[in-house]
Enzyme design. Structure first.
Site, PDB file in Angstrom:
ATOM      1  N   GLY A 258       0.844  -1.205   0.000  1.00 34.87           N
ATOM      2  CA  GLY A 258       0.000   0.000   0.000  1.00 34.87           C
ATOM      3  C   GLY A 258       0.870   1.242   0.000  1.00 34.87           C
ATOM      4  O   GLY A 258       2.056   1.179  -0.303  1.00 34.87           O
ATOM      5  N   ASN A 259       0.277   2.379   0.327  1.00 36.32           N
ATOM      6  CA  ASN A 259       1.071   3.606   0.467  1.00 36.32           C
ATOM      7  C   ASN A 259       0.408   4.505   1.502  1.00 36.32           C
ATOM      8  O   ASN A 259      -0.653   4.174   2.036  1.00 36.32           O
ATOM      9  CB  ASN A 259       1.247   4.304  -0.890  1.00 36.32           C
ATOM     10  CG  ASN A 259      -0.081   4.695  -1.509  1.00 36.32           C
ATOM     11  OD1 ASN A 259      -0.803   5.523  -0.967  1.00 36.32           O
ATOM     12  ND2 ASN A 259      -0.437   4.079  -2.642  1.00 36.32           N
ATOM     13  N   TYR A 260       1.061   5.628   1.801  1.00 35.45           N
ATOM     14  CA  TYR A 260       0.625   6.466   2.924  1.00 35.45           C
ATOM     15  C   TYR A 260      -0.535   7.416   2.598  1.00 35.45           C
ATOM     16  O   TYR A 260      -0.884   8.253   3.419  1.00 35.45           O
ATOM     17  CB  TYR A 260       1.789   7.314   3.426  1.00 35.45           C
ATOM     18  CG  TYR A 260       2.852   6.527   4.148  1.00 35.45           C
ATOM     19  CD1 TYR A 260       2.530   5.808   5.292  1.00 35.45           C
ATOM     20  CD2 TYR A 260       4.165   6.511   3.697  1.00 35.45           C
ATOM     21  CE1 TYR A 260       3.497   5.092   5.973  1.00 35.45           C
ATOM     22  CE2 TYR A 260       5.143   5.805   4.369  1.00 35.45           C
ATOM     23  CZ  TYR A 260       4.810   5.089   5.505  1.00 35.45           C
ATOM     24  OH  TYR A 260       5.769   4.384   6.177  1.00 35.45           O
TER      25      TYR A 260
ATOM     26  N   ALA B  59      -3.608   7.780  -5.018  1.00 35.78           N
ATOM     27  CA  ALA B  59      -2.211   7.330  -5.147  1.00 35.78           C
ATOM     28  C   ALA B  59      -2.290   5.846  -5.502  1.00 35.78           C
ATOM     29  O   ALA B  59      -2.419   4.990  -4.626  1.00 35.78           O
ATOM     30  CB  ALA B  59      -1.478   7.545  -3.841  1.00 35.78           C
TER      31      ALA B  59
END
Ligand code: CTP
Length: 410
Positions: free
Chosen positions: A212-214, A280
């Site tokens: 995943g990402n932030y 994102a």
């Protein structure tokens, strides 16, 4: 703005117990003069600072403060007030009321009305500088901003305590300007259908792990809320986030992976006038998703093979025809070149550039600092603002206001 710019608008003016309450008398006067119908709701402690008689004389309506009128037993319905209001403005908003609003502590008429409010809410904080600086106030303001509440920042200067610093309630004229701006925009996107993507995507490795990402989704959610407040029909396709959309005209579509996101965007895009892609999206996903939890092996290394995900922006770009397509670029270096090349490659009409080098921009922040670059290379640079106000700037760029109402403040 015309002298009667607020004609027929229903505004709940919430007044809390701070010394700046005296300024609210003038704020009420200005709102009424511009044609608004104003219902004042006071907290009990606000009455220590100004009298309900002053306010009811100016608004032409009895002030509401308690759940019941003591002598008649008449019940005041916060639900009806919430439905009646086109806008709620809490000015001044003390640290205590901000905390109650942020946490849903409904122990007075003002906070219950806030919880029932169906439309936009603005708060104008006012307090001493140390209270304004305290982590608790900052946290509460951040929660409220995340809930879509518009924060009218206090000014700096001499405070009632004699100290000098930030905490002075915005001047009534500025608050009225914000109110006028809100109404001049509301309805300006009626009939428009807008697709917005938000948040991260999660790419599963096995049933318990993912890549995943932030991304928090805050920027996409702020855009969805701002567009819906202007009357647009919004489809918000979001990856996994812990946010809730506010406006009833936002249709939320939850997805997990980039492939899910693309599939839902392809369903929505043909019926839309515009898409703003703030998600994102993971560029790669595991080639194989294990159907059982992968166990720890003896080897020191483990290799997860990744395959390229579809590029949602480029896919929509290849089929956009007359639709407007707006992308985001969050860069760490060569910002402008990278953004321009993305715009070209994905056939975007506009790209919103933010740099991770800016302390006010980036993941999980409540603020953002952006440049908007259009296809012909024209760039508008904006100062750091709350994500909600950044959303307003982006919408102004995509749907320029009528001349004379230009709101792009560089
Ligand atoms: N985007 C998308 N689908 C992808 C990747 C990105 O729709 N698979 C969109 C994003 O929502 C954003 C824009 O494309 O609006 C740019 O995203 P970014 O991740 O910066 O672009 P990439 O092409 O992935 O470039 P980078 O090499 O910098 O990751």
């Amino acid at each position: 703005m015309s002298a009667r710019s607020l004609e027929g608008r229903h505004i709940v003016l919430g007044i809390t117990g701070g010394i700046a309450a005296y300024k609210s008398v003038y704020l009420l006067r200005l709102l009424v003069k511009r044609g608004a119908e104003v219902q004042v709701v006071m907290t009990p402690s606000a009455k220590e600072f100004i009298t309900p008689v002053t306010l009811s004389s100016l608004s032409g309506k009895p002030v509401v403060s308690e759940f019941f009128t003591a002598n008649t037993g008449e019940w005041h319905s916060h639900v009806d007030l919430g439905l009646w209001a086109d806008l709620m403005v809490v000015a001044p908003a003390t640290a205590s009321t901000l905390g109650k609003m942020a946490h849903g502590i409904a122990d007075n008429m003002l906070v219950t009305t806030y919880l029932s409010a169906k439309e936009h809410v603005m708060v104008a904080p006012a307090m001493d500088l140390d209270m304004f600086r305290s982590p608790s106030t900052a946290r509460n303001l951040s929660l409220l901003a995340g809930d879509g509440v518009e924060i009218i920042e206090p000014g700096s200067g001499e405070l009632a305590s004699g100290l000098t610093g930030k905490g002075r309630m915005a001047e009534p004229e500025e608050i009225v300007e914000r109110v006028e701006r809100f109404f001049s925009k509301s309805g300006s996107l009626a009939g428009k259908r807008i697709l917005i993507t938000a948040g991260p995507t999660f790419e599963n490795i096995d049933p318990v792990r993912f890549i995943g990402n932030y991304s928090s989704g805050k920027m996409g959610f702020a855009l969805a809320d701002a567009a819906a407040s202007r009357g647009a029909e919004v489809a918000l396709v979001t990856g996994p986030v812990s946010l809730r959309e506010l406006h009833p005209a936002v249709r939320r579509i939850d997805v997990v992976s980039a492939r899910d996101m693309l599939a839902r965007c392809l369903e929505e895009f043909p019926g839309c006038d515009c898409a703003i892609l703030a998600a994102a999206v993971a560029d790669y996903a595991p080639a194989v998703v294990a159907d059982r939890k992968i166990k720890r092996e003896k080897e020191e290394e483990m290799v997860v093979r990744l395959v390229r995900n579809p590029d949602i922006a480029a896919t929509l770009g290849s089929m956009k025809e007359s639709r407007t397509l707006v992308g985001f670029a969050l860069e760490t270096d060569n910002e402008r070149e990278n953004a321009l090349s993305k715009m070209e490659r994905k056939n975007l009409d506009m790209i919103v550039l933010n740099s991770l080098r800016d302390p006010e921009a980036g993941f999980m922040k409540d603020t953002n600092k952006i440049d908007i670059i259009s296809r012909d290379g024209q760039t508008c640079s904006f100062p750091a603002k709350s994500k909600r106000m950044v959303a307003e700037d982006i919408l102004d760029a995509v749907f320029p206001p009528e001349r004379g109402q230009m709101m792009m403040r560089r």
